[in-house]
Design a protein around this motif. Structure first.
Motif, mmCIF file in Angstrom:
data_model
loop_
_atom_site.group_PDB
_atom_site.id
_atom_site.type_symbol
_atom_site.label_atom_id
_atom_site.label_comp_id
_atom_site.label_asym_id
_atom_site.label_seq_id
_atom_site.Cartn_x
_atom_site.Cartn_y
_atom_site.Cartn_z
ATOM 1 N N SER A 208 25.426 -43.481 -35.602
ATOM 2 C CA SER A 208 25.114 -44.865 -35.954
ATOM 3 C C SER A 208 25.788 -45.870 -35.036
ATOM 4 O O SER A 208 25.537 -47.058 -35.133
ATOM 5 C CB SER A 208 25.510 -45.137 -37.411
ATOM 6 N N GLU A 211 24.429 -47.047 -30.106
ATOM 7 C CA GLU A 211 23.764 -48.113 -29.357
ATOM 8 C C GLU A 211 24.738 -48.990 -28.568
ATOM 9 O O GLU A 211 24.326 -49.768 -27.736
ATOM 10 C CB GLU A 211 22.990 -49.021 -30.324
ATOM 11 N N HIS A 269 31.162 -53.388 -35.104
ATOM 12 C CA HIS A 269 29.981 -52.705 -35.630
ATOM 13 C C HIS A 269 30.331 -51.843 -36.844
ATOM 14 O O HIS A 269 29.657 -51.866 -37.871
ATOM 15 C CB HIS A 269 29.375 -51.841 -34.528
#
Lengths: 436, 232
Positions: A208, A211, A269
Motif C-alpha cells: 500500500s 506508489e 502516507h
C-alpha cells in the motif's frame, strides 16, 4: 546513590506527551547532533555520555533493549545505576551459534540452511533486537535471513518484570501510572516475536506504500519464512546514518532533500492515509543506495492509529488552535496530558509546557517547505526537553501522562524529525486533515 | 538421525538383529507400562515367547540390555552429527553445540524413557539401581564422544590445556550434558525453546572457561598475590 537517583527523577508530564518527547529528544541528540552547531564543552560531554550509554544498550537484546530504546537512551533518563544494572544482568548475549541456527531451520522447515540456499553465512551479518541476520544466496539472488533467538517470547515477560521495579525506582513513578506503558510495550514486543505477523505487516504496508517515489521495500519470501525465520531479498545500500555521515557537504543537498522528502512522504502516507505505521524509525531500519533510493526494513513494530485519538492528537496542529487556550486545554485533557484533578499551578505549567512543545513540533507542518537543516529548530527542541527536565514544578508531577497510543506516535514523529535533522533535508509538508 | 535410532551393531546377522531389537523394544514397553523392569528374565522371556537362552545370547542382564540402549542413543546422535557436511569446519564449541541440539531433538522420540530414568526430584520416584547403572553407560559413551572433540580443541588452541584442571574437561562436559538432559526434561516452554537457550548459554560458558582467558588471568593474579603475600 539514592540522592543522585532522586535528583534525576523525571517528570513524565514534561512536554507534549511525556515519554515520546523525551525519547525523541534523545534520538535527536544521537542522530541529529550533526545539525547542532556551536558545541560547547558541555554539549560535547553530553554527546560522549549519550554515545557511551547507547553503546551499552545497543548490546542488549530482547525486551530490555526495546524498553531501553523506548524509555530513551540518554544518560539523564537512565542514570548510571540503571545502566550498570543492565550490564550486570548480562543481557549482552553472544550471537547465536551456527548449530542453533541450523537446528532452528530443521525445526521450522525440516531442512538445513545448505539444503534451502546455495550459500548461507555461518556468521551473522548483523544483529537485530530479537534475532540476527544471515546473508544467503539462491539461484543468483541474495537474501537476508533473519533468525530469532530461541525462547525470546518466553523470556520477554520475565525480562520486563525484572526491569520494571528498577524503572519505577529510577523514574520515581507509581506502578499504576506506568502499567499502561508496560502493557503496551509488552503487547508490541510479543507481536514482534511472531515473524509471521511481521511478514504480513511488511507485505501489506509495502504494497500500500508502493506508489511513493524514492521508497522501496524488500521482497519477502513466504515459502522461506516461518514464525521464527524471516527471509527477504537483500537490498543494496548503507544504513541511513552512515549515508548522511558520508554525504554532508552542500553539494549533496539536493540528494539529501530527495531522500528526506521520500521519508517524510512515506510516514505521512502511513499515518494519515493508512492509519498504520512503521513505529521504529531507527536509522538502521533505512538503507540508502547509490541512486538515493530509500529501502525500508523491519516491520516488526507497526502500530495502528484509531479514532478518536487520531483526531484529538492532530487537531493540536491546527494553526489557529494554539492561540485558543481553552480549546487547547480541553484537547490536552482528551489526550490525558492534563488531568482535571491537577491543581491550578500544575495546570498552568503543564499547559504552558505542552503549548511550547506543540508549537515547536507543529512548525514543520505550518511552513512548507520546511528546512530541517536549520540548527536553531533542533536546538529549540533539545532545549525544550532540557527545560522540561529541569523545571521544578514539572518535577513535582510524578504521574505518567499521555495515553499509551501517543508513545508510538511520538516516537515515530521524533524519530522521523531526528532522521530529517541528520539529513539536513528541506521538505514539502502538508497539514493532516484534522488540522486543516 | 535415523528414524530407528536404536539400531543394533552391524556385526550381527539380520535374524538375530531383529531379535535383539525386538527384545529391547519389548523391554522398554514393559518398563514404561509398569514403571519397573520385568521381575525376572524368566518371566520376561516367557512373555516374549522365547527361551531364556535366546535372551542371554544377546544380553547378560537387564542392566546390560538397558546399557546398550543408552549407549546407542549417544552413538546414533554422535554418528549423525560427525558425518554431517559441516562437521569438519566446526570449532570444538560448535561441535559440542551440534551434538547437544541433535541429542535433545532425539529425546523427543524417547521422552518417556528419559523421564523414567531421569525423574524430576519432586516426583518422589527414585531411579532403580538398574537404571542408575544403565545410565552410567550413557555418560561413558558421551565421554568417549567428547574426548576427540576436546583434543582437537586443545590442538587448535581453542581450548587451553591446564594440567590437572584440563584433565577434568571431559567430566565438566559430562556434567553439562546431564544438566542439558535434566533441563530439557523439566522444560515446559513451547517447542522446548528454553532448552535451546540453555544449551547455547551454558555451552558458551563452559567453553569460555576452558578457553584461554578469564581463568588464566584469575590464576595468574592469584599466583602473583600469593607470592606477594609470602614476600611481605
Amino acid at each position: 546513590m539514592q540522592d543522585s537517583i532522586r535528583s534525576r527523577r523525571l517528570s513524565r508530564a514534561a512536554s507534549l506527551a511525556g515519554t515520546g518527547t523525551r525519547v525523541g529528544v534523545n534520538y535527536l541528540k544521537h542522530y541529529g547532533k550533526k545539525a547542532l552547531t556551536g558545541k560547547s564543552d558541555e554539549t560535547a560531554l553530553h554527546e560522549a555520555n549519550a554515545t557511551e550509554v547507547y553503546g551499552t544498550f545497543a548490546k542488549l537484546k530482547g525486551g530490555p533493549l526495546k524498553l531501553a530504546q523506548m524509555l530513551s537512551i540518554d544518560k539523564n533518563m537512565l542514570p548510571e545505576a540503571y545502566r550498570s544494572q543492565f550490564a550486570q544482568a548480562q543481557y549482552s548475549a553472544p550471537p547465536l551459534s551456527y548449530p542453533l541456527v541450523a537446528r532452528t531451520f530443521r525445526r521450522e522447515f525440516g531442512k538445513e540452511p545448505s539444503e534451502l540456499f546455495d550459500t548461507f553465512t555461518r556468521e551473522a551479518a548483523c544483529g537485530a533486537s530479537i534475532g540476527q541476520v544471515h546473508k544467503a544466496t539462491k539461484d543468483g539472488k541474495t537474501y537476508a535471513v533473519k533468525v530469532q533467538y530461541p525462547g525470546v517470547a518466553e523470556s520477554l515477560t520475565s525480562d520486563l518484570a525484572l526491569v520494571k521495579p528498577f524503572a519505577l525506582q529510577v523514574l520515581g513513578l507509581r506502578e499504576a501510572d506506568v502499567a499502561p506503558y508496560f502493557a503496551e510495550v509488552q503487547e508490541r514486543l510479543l507481536e514482534e516475536t511472531d515473524y509471521k505477523t511481521e511478514l504480513a505487516n511488511s507485505q501489506k504496508l509495502s504494497k500500500s506504500s508502493g506508489e511513493i517515489p524514492g521508497v522501496r521495500f524488500p521482497t519477502y519470501i513466504p515459502e522461506l519464512s516461518s514464525s521464527k525465520i524471516l527471509t527477504m531479498t537483500w537490498e543494496p545500500g548503507v544504513p541511513l546514518d552512515q549515508f548522511t555521515a558520508a554525504h554532508e557537504g552542500a553539494e549533496h543537498q539536493e540528494l539529501r532533500n530527495r531522500i528526506g522528502q521520500a521519508l517524510w512522504d512515506f510516514y505521512h502516507h502511513q499515518i494519515h492515509d493508512l492509519r498504520i505505521f512503521h513505529a521504529d524509525p531507527h536509522p538502521g531500519n533505512f538503507l540508502v543506495d547509490e541512486d538515493g533510493i530509500l529501502t525500508v526494513l523491519d516491520f516488526g513494530c507497526t502500530k495502528a492509529v484509531g479514532d478518536p485519538f487520531y483526531s484529538d492528537y492532530f487537531k493540536l496542529l491546527s494553526p489557529g488552535f494554539l492561540s485558543d487556550r481553552e480549546a487547547f486545554a480541553d484537547a490536552l485533557i482528551k489526550l490525558d496530558i492534563l488531568q482535571p484533578s491537577d491543581p491550578a499551578r500544575s495546570r498552568e505549567v503543564i499547559i504552558e509546557n505542552a503549548h511550547r512543545g506543540t508549537s515547536l513540533l507543529a512548525r514543520p507542518f505550518h511552513q512548507s517547505p520546511f528546512d530541517f537543516g536549520d540548527p536553531s529548530y533542533m536546538e529549540a527542541i533539545v532545549e525544550l526537553g532540557e527545560s522540561g527536565r529541569k523545571d521544578r514544578e514539572l518535577k513535582e508531577i510524578k504521574t505518567a501522562r499521555g495515553s499509551a497510543d501517543s508513545i508510538y506516535l511520538n516516537r515515530a514523529y521524533f524519530g522521523l524529525y531526528s532522521l530529517m535533522a541528520a539529513l539536513q533535508a528541506k521538505v514539502k509538508t502538508v497539514l493532516p486533515e484534522p488540522a486543516a | 538421525m535415523t528414524d530407528e535410532p536404536l539400531h543394533p551393531t552391524p556385526t550381527e546377522n539380520e535374524e538375530t538383529m531383529s531379535d535383539r531389537a525386538a527384545i529391547r523394544t519389548a523391554y522398554i514397553d514393559h518398563l514404561l507400562d509398569h514403571g519397573h523392569p520385568p521381575a525376572s528374565v524368566h518371566a520376561f522371556a516367557k512373555h516374549l515367547n522365547i527361551s531364556e537362552r535366546a535372551f542371554f545370547e544377546h544380553f547378560a542382564s537387564f542392566e546390560t540390555l538397558e546399557g546398550s540402549i543408552w549407549a546407542d542413543l549417544v552413538d546414533d546422535v554422535a554418528h549423525a552429527v560427525t558425518t554431517g557436511d559441516e562437521w569438519q569446519h566446526f570449532t570444538a564449541r560448535e561441535q559440542m553445540l551440534a551434538f547437544f541440539y541433535a541429542f535433545t531433538e532425539n529425546i523427543l522420540d524417547h521422552r518417556s524413557f528419559f523421564l523414567e530414568r531421569f525423574p524430576r526430584p519432586s516426583s518422589g520416584s527414585a531411579t532403580s539401581r538398574t537404571g542408575l547403572r544403565a545410565t552410567a553407560k550413557l555418560r561413558h559413551r558421551f565421554r568417549e564422544f567428547a574426548h576427540p572433540v576436546l583434543d582437537a580443541g586443545i590442538a587448535s588452541g581453542e581450548l587451553k590445556q591446564r594440567g590437572p584442571i584440563g584433565d577434568r574437561y571431559p567430566r565438566i562436559l559430562t556434567t553439562l550434558f546431564l544438566s542439558v538432559i535434566h533441563y530439557n526434561l523439566t522444560d515446559e516452554s513451547e517447542g522446548f525453546a528454553r532448552t535451546d537457550a540453555f544449551i547455547e548459554k551454558s555451552t558458551h560458558l563452559a567453553f569460555d572457561l576452558m578457553g584461554a582467558g578469564v581463568v588464566d588471568s584469575a590464576l595468574d593474579l592469584a599466583r602473583f598475590l600469593s607470592g606477594h603475600l609470602r614476600h611481605t
